[in-house]
Design a protein around this motif. Structure first.
Motif, PDB file in Angstrom:
ATOM      1  N   ARG A   1       0.835  -1.205   0.000  1.00 13.88           N
ATOM      2  CA  ARG A   1       0.000   0.000   0.000  1.00 13.88           C
ATOM      3  C   ARG A   1       0.869   1.253   0.000  1.00 13.88           C
ATOM      4  NH1 ARG A   1      -5.323   1.151   0.971  1.00 13.88           N
ATOM      5  NH2 ARG A   1      -5.728  -0.961   1.692  1.00 13.88           N
ATOM      6  N   VAL A   2       1.957   1.235   0.749  1.00 15.18           N
ATOM      7  CA  VAL A   2       2.884   2.375   0.756  1.00 15.18           C
ATOM      8  C   VAL A   2       3.464   2.585  -0.637  1.00 15.18           C
ATOM      9  CG1 VAL A   2       5.119   3.168   1.632  1.00 15.18           C
ATOM     10  CG2 VAL A   2       3.446   2.198   3.202  1.00 15.18           C
ATOM     11  N   GLU A   3       3.866   1.510  -1.275  1.00 16.81           N
ATOM     12  CA  GLU A   3       4.420   1.617  -2.628  1.00 16.81           C
ATOM     13  C   GLU A   3       3.375   2.146  -3.599  1.00 16.81           C
ATOM     14  OE1 GLU A   3       7.534   1.662  -5.200  1.00 16.81           O
ATOM     15  OE2 GLU A   3       7.583   1.240  -3.055  1.00 16.81           O
ATOM     16  N   TRP A   4       2.150   1.701  -3.459  1.00 15.28           N
ATOM     17  CA  TRP A   4       1.026   2.179  -4.274  1.00 15.28           C
ATOM     18  C   TRP A   4       0.913   3.696  -4.144  1.00 15.28           C
ATOM     19  CZ3 TRP A   4      -2.759  -0.216  -7.327  1.00 15.28           C
ATOM     20  CH2 TRP A   4      -3.908   0.506  -7.584  1.00 15.28           C
ATOM     21  N   GLN A   5       1.013   4.190  -2.925  1.00 10.25           N
ATOM     22  CA  GLN A   5       0.901   5.627  -2.682  1.00 10.25           C
ATOM     23  C   GLN A   5       2.122   6.375  -3.205  1.00 10.25           C
ATOM     24  OE1 GLN A   5       0.241   5.550   1.524  1.00 10.25           O
ATOM     25  NE2 GLN A   5      -1.968   5.267   1.305  1.00 10.25           N
ATOM     26  N   LEU A   6       3.317   5.808  -3.043  1.00 13.12           N
ATOM     27  CA  LEU A   6       4.525   6.470  -3.530  1.00 13.12           C
ATOM     28  C   LEU A   6       4.545   6.578  -5.056  1.00 13.12           C
ATOM     29  CD1 LEU A   6       7.219   4.889  -1.190  1.00 13.12           C
ATOM     30  CD2 LEU A   6       6.458   7.273  -1.226  1.00 13.12           C
ATOM     31  N   LEU A   7       3.921   5.617  -5.718  1.00  9.08           N
ATOM     32  CA  LEU A   7       3.839   5.635  -7.178  1.00  9.08           C
ATOM     33  C   LEU A   7       2.677   6.488  -7.682  1.00  9.08           C
ATOM     34  CD1 LEU A   7       4.618   1.894  -7.952  1.00  9.08           C
ATOM     35  CD2 LEU A   7       6.104   3.867  -8.350  1.00  9.08           C
ATOM     36  N   HIS A   8       1.911   7.051  -6.758  1.00  9.83           N
ATOM     37  CA  HIS A   8       0.752   7.887  -7.096  1.00  9.83           C
ATOM     38  C   HIS A   8      -0.239   7.141  -7.988  1.00  9.83           C
ATOM     39  CE1 HIS A   8       2.757  11.335  -5.324  1.00  9.83           C
ATOM     40  NE2 HIS A   8       3.839  11.020  -6.031  1.00  9.83           N
TER      41      HIS A   8
ATOM     42  N   ASN B   1      -8.755   1.728  -6.876  1.00  8.56           N
ATOM     43  CA  ASN B   1      -8.988   1.049  -5.610  1.00  8.56           C
ATOM     44  C   ASN B   1      -7.865   0.046  -5.356  1.00  8.56           C
ATOM     45  OD1 ASN B   1      -9.910  -0.302  -3.399  1.00  8.56           O
ATOM     46  ND2 ASN B   1     -11.943  -0.726  -4.234  1.00  8.56           N
ATOM     47  N   PHE B   2      -7.075   0.303  -4.328  1.00  8.21           N
ATOM     48  CA  PHE B   2      -5.950  -0.571  -3.995  1.00  8.21           C
ATOM     49  C   PHE B   2      -6.439  -1.973  -3.673  1.00  8.21           C
ATOM     50  CE2 PHE B   2      -3.454  -2.545  -0.602  1.00  8.21           C
ATOM     51  CZ  PHE B   2      -2.237  -2.695  -1.255  1.00  8.21           C
ATOM     52  N   ASP B   3      -7.491  -2.085  -2.880  1.00 11.29           N
ATOM     53  CA  ASP B   3      -7.965  -3.392  -2.426  1.00 11.29           C
ATOM     54  C   ASP B   3      -8.396  -4.297  -3.570  1.00 11.29           C
ATOM     55  OD1 ASP B   3      -7.498  -2.875   0.303  1.00 11.29           O
ATOM     56  OD2 ASP B   3      -9.343  -1.698   0.392  1.00 11.29           O
ATOM     57  N   SER B   4      -9.010  -3.742  -4.587  1.00 12.42           N
ATOM     58  CA  SER B   4      -9.407  -4.584  -5.720  1.00 12.42           C
ATOM     59  C   SER B   4      -8.227  -4.829  -6.666  1.00 12.42           C
ATOM     60  CB  SER B   4     -10.582  -3.962  -6.472  1.00 12.42           C
ATOM     61  OG  SER B   4     -10.206  -2.727  -7.037  1.00 12.42           O
ATOM     62  N   ALA B   5      -7.355  -3.855  -6.813  1.00 11.17           N
ATOM     63  CA  ALA B   5      -6.217  -4.014  -7.723  1.00 11.17           C
ATOM     64  C   ALA B   5      -5.215  -5.033  -7.196  1.00 11.17           C
ATOM     65  CB  ALA B   5      -5.539  -2.669  -7.945  1.00 11.17           C
ATOM     66  N   ILE B   6      -5.045  -5.086  -5.887  1.00 16.61           N
ATOM     67  CA  ILE B   6      -4.037  -5.969  -5.291  1.00 16.61           C
ATOM     68  C   ILE B   6      -4.399  -7.446  -5.456  1.00 16.61           C
ATOM     69  CG2 ILE B   6      -4.904  -6.131  -2.936  1.00 16.61           C
ATOM     70  CD1 ILE B   6      -1.298  -5.489  -3.912  1.00 16.61           C
ATOM     71  N   GLN B   7      -5.632  -7.730  -5.801  1.00 20.33           N
ATOM     72  CA  GLN B   7      -6.061  -9.105  -6.031  1.00 20.33           C
ATOM     73  C   GLN B   7      -5.452  -9.687  -7.301  1.00 20.33           C
ATOM     74  OE1 GLN B   7      -7.736 -10.657  -3.653  1.00 20.33           O
ATOM     75  NE2 GLN B   7      -7.708  -8.719  -2.536  1.00 20.33           N
ATOM     76  N   LYS B   8      -5.025  -8.823  -8.221  1.00 19.15           N
ATOM     77  CA  LYS B   8      -4.432  -9.285  -9.477  1.00 19.15           C
ATOM     78  C   LYS B   8      -2.952  -9.579  -9.254  1.00 19.15           C
ATOM     79  CE  LYS B   8      -7.606  -6.584 -12.198  1.00 19.15           C
ATOM     80  NZ  LYS B   8      -7.760  -5.529 -13.202  1.00 19.15           N
ATOM     81  N   PRO B   9      -2.501 -10.758  -9.644  1.00 17.05           N
ATOM     82  CA  PRO B   9      -1.091 -11.129  -9.428  1.00 17.05           C
ATOM     83  C   PRO B   9      -0.109 -10.181 -10.119  1.00 17.05           C
ATOM     84  CG  PRO B   9      -2.357 -13.023 -10.216  1.00 17.05           C
ATOM     85  CD  PRO B   9      -3.271 -11.849 -10.248  1.00 17.05           C
ATOM     86  N   GLU B  10      -0.505  -9.636 -11.277  1.00 15.47           N
ATOM     87  CA  GLU B  10       0.386  -8.735 -12.008  1.00 15.47           C
ATOM     88  C   GLU B  10       0.634  -7.455 -11.220  1.00 15.47           C
ATOM     89  OE1 GLU B  10      -2.904  -9.159 -13.621  1.00 15.47           O
ATOM     90  OE2 GLU B  10      -2.257 -11.194 -14.023  1.00 15.47           O
ATOM     91  N   VAL B  11      -0.419  -6.940 -10.605  1.00 17.32           N
ATOM     92  CA  VAL B  11      -0.299  -5.709  -9.821  1.00 17.32           C
ATOM     93  C   VAL B  11       0.565  -5.962  -8.591  1.00 17.32           C
ATOM     94  CG1 VAL B  11      -1.558  -3.979  -8.486  1.00 17.32           C
ATOM     95  CG2 VAL B  11      -2.493  -4.804 -10.658  1.00 17.32           C
TER      96      VAL B  11
END
Length: 68
Positions: A12-19, A23-33
């Motif tokens: 989640r921190v990396e998600w925020q640093l990359l701007h 939705n993080f919670d739904s995106a993180i379900q994908k292995p590629e993300v």
């Protein structure tokens, strides 16, 4: 070389640093993300470690002192 997965809070921190947007919670379900965020976090950590290591040697390099 199989690395252990990073904890969710670091992703989640990396998600925020990359701007990242969305939705993080739904995106993180994908292995590629997840894989992309883990790779980015590890690369960021390696760059930070290298920067800190080199920062301490600036005066030694400027004086030409390369003996270890």
């Amino acid at each position: 070389m199989d690395r252990s997965p990073l904890p969710r809070h670091l992703l989640r921190v990396e998600w925020q640093l990359l701007h990242m947007v969305g939705n993080f919670d739904s995106a993180i379900q994908k292995p590629e993300v997840r894989q992309t965020l883990e790779s980015s976090a590890r690369a960021r950590e390696l760059r930070e470690q290298r920067r800190l290591r080199e920062r301490g040697d600036v005066k030694r390099r400027a004086s030409g002192d390369f003996d270890d």
